[in-house]
Design a protein around this motif. Structure first.
Motif, PDB file in Angstrom:
ATOM      1  N   HIS A 161      44.843   5.364   5.062  1.00 19.93           N
ATOM      2  CA  HIS A 161      46.216   5.689   4.681  1.00 19.93           C
ATOM      3  C   HIS A 161      46.239   6.905   3.747  1.00 19.93           C
ATOM      4  O   HIS A 161      47.191   7.095   2.997  1.00 19.93           O
ATOM      5  CB  HIS A 161      46.875   4.488   4.007  1.00 19.93           C
ATOM      6  N   GLY A 162      45.161   7.690   3.794  1.00 18.67           N
ATOM      7  CA  GLY A 162      45.099   8.884   2.968  1.00 18.67           C
ATOM      8  C   GLY A 162      44.253   8.690   1.717  1.00 18.67           C
ATOM      9  O   GLY A 162      43.884   7.575   1.341  1.00 18.67           O
ATOM     10  N   LEU A 163      43.936   9.818   1.073  1.00 19.48           N
ATOM     11  CA  LEU A 163      43.044   9.809  -0.081  1.00 19.48           C
ATOM     12  C   LEU A 163      43.577   8.975  -1.236  1.00 19.48           C
ATOM     13  O   LEU A 163      42.844   8.175  -1.827  1.00 19.48           O
ATOM     14  CB  LEU A 163      42.802  11.250  -0.551  1.00 19.48           C
ATOM     15  N   GLU A 164      44.846   9.138  -1.574  1.00 19.68           N
ATOM     16  CA  GLU A 164      45.390   8.421  -2.724  1.00 19.68           C
ATOM     17  C   GLU A 164      45.343   6.908  -2.504  1.00 19.68           C
ATOM     18  O   GLU A 164      45.012   6.140  -3.418  1.00 19.68           O
ATOM     19  CB  GLU A 164      46.820   8.874  -3.013  1.00 19.68           C
ATOM     20  N   ALA A 165      45.654   6.473  -1.295  1.00 17.73           N
ATOM     21  CA  ALA A 165      45.608   5.042  -0.991  1.00 17.73           C
ATOM     22  C   ALA A 165      44.172   4.522  -1.067  1.00 17.73           C
ATOM     23  O   ALA A 165      43.927   3.408  -1.546  1.00 17.73           O
ATOM     24  CB  ALA A 165      46.201   4.772   0.388  1.00 17.73           C
ATOM     25  N   GLU A 166      43.234   5.336  -0.617  1.00 17.15           N
ATOM     26  CA  GLU A 166      41.826   4.925  -0.678  1.00 17.15           C
ATOM     27  C   GLU A 166      41.346   4.838  -2.123  1.00 17.15           C
ATOM     28  O   GLU A 166      40.619   3.904  -2.488  1.00 17.15           O
ATOM     29  CB  GLU A 166      40.957   5.887   0.126  1.00 17.15           C
ATOM     30  N   LEU A 167      41.750   5.777  -2.958  1.00 17.79           N
ATOM     31  CA  LEU A 167      41.382   5.712  -4.371  1.00 17.79           C
ATOM     32  C   LEU A 167      41.969   4.465  -5.037  1.00 17.79           C
ATOM     33  O   LEU A 167      41.306   3.810  -5.844  1.00 17.79           O
ATOM     34  CB  LEU A 167      41.857   6.966  -5.104  1.00 17.79           C
ATOM     35  N   THR A 203      30.382  13.057  -1.520  1.00 20.16           N
ATOM     36  CA  THR A 203      30.133  12.669  -0.129  1.00 20.16           C
ATOM     37  C   THR A 203      30.712  13.684   0.850  1.00 20.16           C
ATOM     38  O   THR A 203      30.124  13.955   1.903  1.00 20.16           O
ATOM     39  CB  THR A 203      30.745  11.280   0.138  1.00 20.16           C
ATOM     40  N   GLY A 204      31.880  14.223   0.506  1.00 20.93           N
ATOM     41  CA  GLY A 204      32.547  15.175   1.386  1.00 20.93           C
ATOM     42  C   GLY A 204      33.639  14.557   2.227  1.00 20.93           C
ATOM     43  O   GLY A 204      34.319  15.254   2.981  1.00 20.93           O
ATOM     44  N   HIS A 205      33.833  13.252   2.099  1.00 22.94           N
ATOM     45  CA  HIS A 205      34.896  12.548   2.811  1.00 22.94           C
ATOM     46  C   HIS A 205      35.078  11.185   2.153  1.00 22.94           C
ATOM     47  O   HIS A 205      34.286  10.789   1.287  1.00 22.94           O
ATOM     48  CB  HIS A 205      34.549  12.372   4.296  1.00 22.94           C
ATOM     49  N   TYR A 206      36.132  10.459   2.549  1.00 22.47           N
ATOM     50  CA  TYR A 206      36.374   9.158   1.922  1.00 22.47           C
ATOM     51  C   TYR A 206      36.225   7.996   2.902  1.00 22.47           C
ATOM     52  O   TYR A 206      36.708   6.889   2.648  1.00 22.47           O
ATOM     53  CB  TYR A 206      37.741   9.114   1.228  1.00 22.47           C
ATOM     54  N   ALA A 207      35.532   8.227   4.008  1.00 26.25           N
ATOM     55  CA  ALA A 207      35.253   7.121   4.935  1.00 26.25           C
ATOM     56  C   ALA A 207      34.381   6.078   4.237  1.00 26.25           C
ATOM     57  O   ALA A 207      33.535   6.406   3.398  1.00 26.25           O
ATOM     58  CB  ALA A 207      34.562   7.643   6.181  1.00 26.25           C
ATOM     59  N   THR A 208      34.595   4.820   4.582  1.00 23.99           N
ATOM     60  CA  THR A 208      33.817   3.733   4.009  1.00 23.99           C
ATOM     61  C   THR A 208      32.775   3.254   5.014  1.00 23.99           C
ATOM     62  O   THR A 208      33.109   2.883   6.132  1.00 23.99           O
ATOM     63  CB  THR A 208      34.721   2.557   3.604  1.00 23.99           C
ATOM     64  N   SER A 209      31.519   3.266   4.614  1.00 19.51           N
ATOM     65  CA  SER A 209      30.450   2.783   5.492  1.00 19.51           C
ATOM     66  C   SER A 209      30.378   1.263   5.448  1.00 19.51           C
ATOM     67  O   SER A 209      30.554   0.649   4.396  1.00 19.51           O
ATOM     68  CB  SER A 209      29.112   3.367   5.051  1.00 19.51           C
ATOM     69  N   THR A 210      30.117   0.659   6.592  1.00 24.08           N
ATOM     70  CA  THR A 210      29.881  -0.790   6.657  1.00 24.08           C
ATOM     71  C   THR A 210      28.461  -1.086   7.135  1.00 24.08           C
ATOM     72  O   THR A 210      28.144  -2.217   7.481  1.00 24.08           O
ATOM     73  CB  THR A 210      30.892  -1.458   7.605  1.00 24.08           C
ATOM     74  N   ALA A 211      27.620  -0.057   7.133  1.00 25.14           N
ATOM     75  CA  ALA A 211      26.277  -0.192   7.704  1.00 25.14           C
ATOM     76  C   ALA A 211      25.474  -1.301   7.055  1.00 25.14           C
ATOM     77  O   ALA A 211      24.849  -2.124   7.741  1.00 25.14           O
ATOM     78  CB  ALA A 211      25.527   1.138   7.580  1.00 25.14           C
ATOM     79  N   HIS A 212      25.476  -1.365   5.739  1.00 29.56           N
ATOM     80  CA  HIS A 212      24.622  -2.330   5.059  1.00 29.56           C
ATOM     81  C   HIS A 212      25.105  -3.761   5.269  1.00 29.56           C
ATOM     82  O   HIS A 212      24.305  -4.707   5.248  1.00 29.56           O
ATOM     83  CB  HIS A 212      24.550  -2.009   3.561  1.00 29.56           C
TER      84      HIS A 212
END
Length: 290
Positions: free
Chosen positions: A164-170, A203-212
């Motif tokens: 939902h955008g950077l502000e929502a992610e923060l 990081t260069g982006h605000y995607a969230t990893s779920t790898a772990h």
């Protein structure tokens, strides 16, 4: 100094070191889905007064390679990455501090690579051991019956992460830190937000990893090795811990031969300014004795 090191074919890890290189090395291993910048600069700088401090981004975090979807790996491979970081920096032995998943990876190092560790400090983690917890009255509780993760966190983790955008992610990340911090220390939302904004810029982006969270967790038990280790180990007890609540820290100290435990008043599963001084003091006292 910042650099990249090769950990595996097509996998590079971002590494940063601070402090004089002639000081005893101290490797800091962060938790799941967490960049090395999750170790706050203020805490790192306190430790760098006596150590050559190294922090790094796990695979699928920060500036390191994000490749889990193309090449899945088990969590045990992340422990080998820590050894590789030391190898690439030409460090034979180091003090190691691990938080959350990083604490589990540190236990794997204690068990599998004891000769590489000068000492270990474990924060916000649970034992890789089937040893029962012995209560003060002598009764025993199996590890699987110890208190679990706070329902509030489980509910947050069950929600899909939507863009939902950077502000929502923060805002989402800040509220996550509020829940992780527990209920004993005042929450500094501006500090948490600034930390996450720095991580996003790094990081260069605000995607969230779920790898772990999706990685294979098999082959993690180290009951016998931890019970026999000679690695000097410190366990940090956090009374407001919502992920591995009491008595997990005391169970961990029982499961690891010779481990001692230090309480950090008010601490939860986070590293706010309020705990930096006491936490750094505990770590430095331990590394000095070790």
């Amino acid at each position: 100094m910042e650099r990249f090191v090769d950990a595996a074919p097509s996998v590079r890890l971002w590494v940063e070191d601070r402090g004089a290189t002639d000081l005893p090395p101290l490797l800091m291993i962060m938790g799941a889905q967490a960049s090395g910048l999750g170790w706050p600069d203020e805490l790192v700088d306190k430790l760098a007064t006596r150590h050559h401090v190294i922090r790094y981004d796990h695979r699928d975090t920060g500036r390191s390679t994000w490749s889990f979807d193309q090449r899945p790996y088990p969590l045990t491979e992340l422990a080998q990455d820590a050894v590789t970081v030391l190898d690439r920096l030409g460090i034979e032995q180091a003090h190691v501090v691990g938080m959350s998943l990083g604490g589990m990876l540190t236990q794997l190092l204690i068990a599998d690579h004891p000769g590489r560790l000068l000492s270990a400090t474990l924060i916000g983690t649970s034992a890789l051991s089937t040893t029962p917890f012995v209560h003060p009255d002598g009764t025993r509780t199996s590890p699987e019956d110890l208190p679990g993760i706070a329902p509030q966190l489980l509910e947050m983790w069950a929600r899909p992460v939507e863009d939902h955008g950077l502000e929502a992610e923060l805002e989402r990340r800040t509220e996550h830190w509020r829940a992780l911090g527990g209920n004993q220390l005042p929450f500094d939302a501006e500090y948490a937000r600034a930390l996450e904004l720095k991580i996003i810029k790094h990081t260069g982006h605000y995607a969230t990893s779920t790898a772990h969270a999706r990685a294979d967790t098999s082959g993690m038990d180290r009951t016998e090795q931890l019970a026999q280790t000679s690695v000097p180990t410190l366990v940090i007890s956090a009374p407001a811990e919502p992920v591995t609540p009491p008595p997990h820290a005391h169970h961990l100290a029982q499961a690891i031969r010779g481990a001692r435990i230090v309480d950090i008043p008010g601490m939860g599963h986070a590293l706010p300014r309020a705990v930096h001084t006491s936490l750094a003091r505990a770590i430095l006292n331990h590394t000095t004795k070790a």
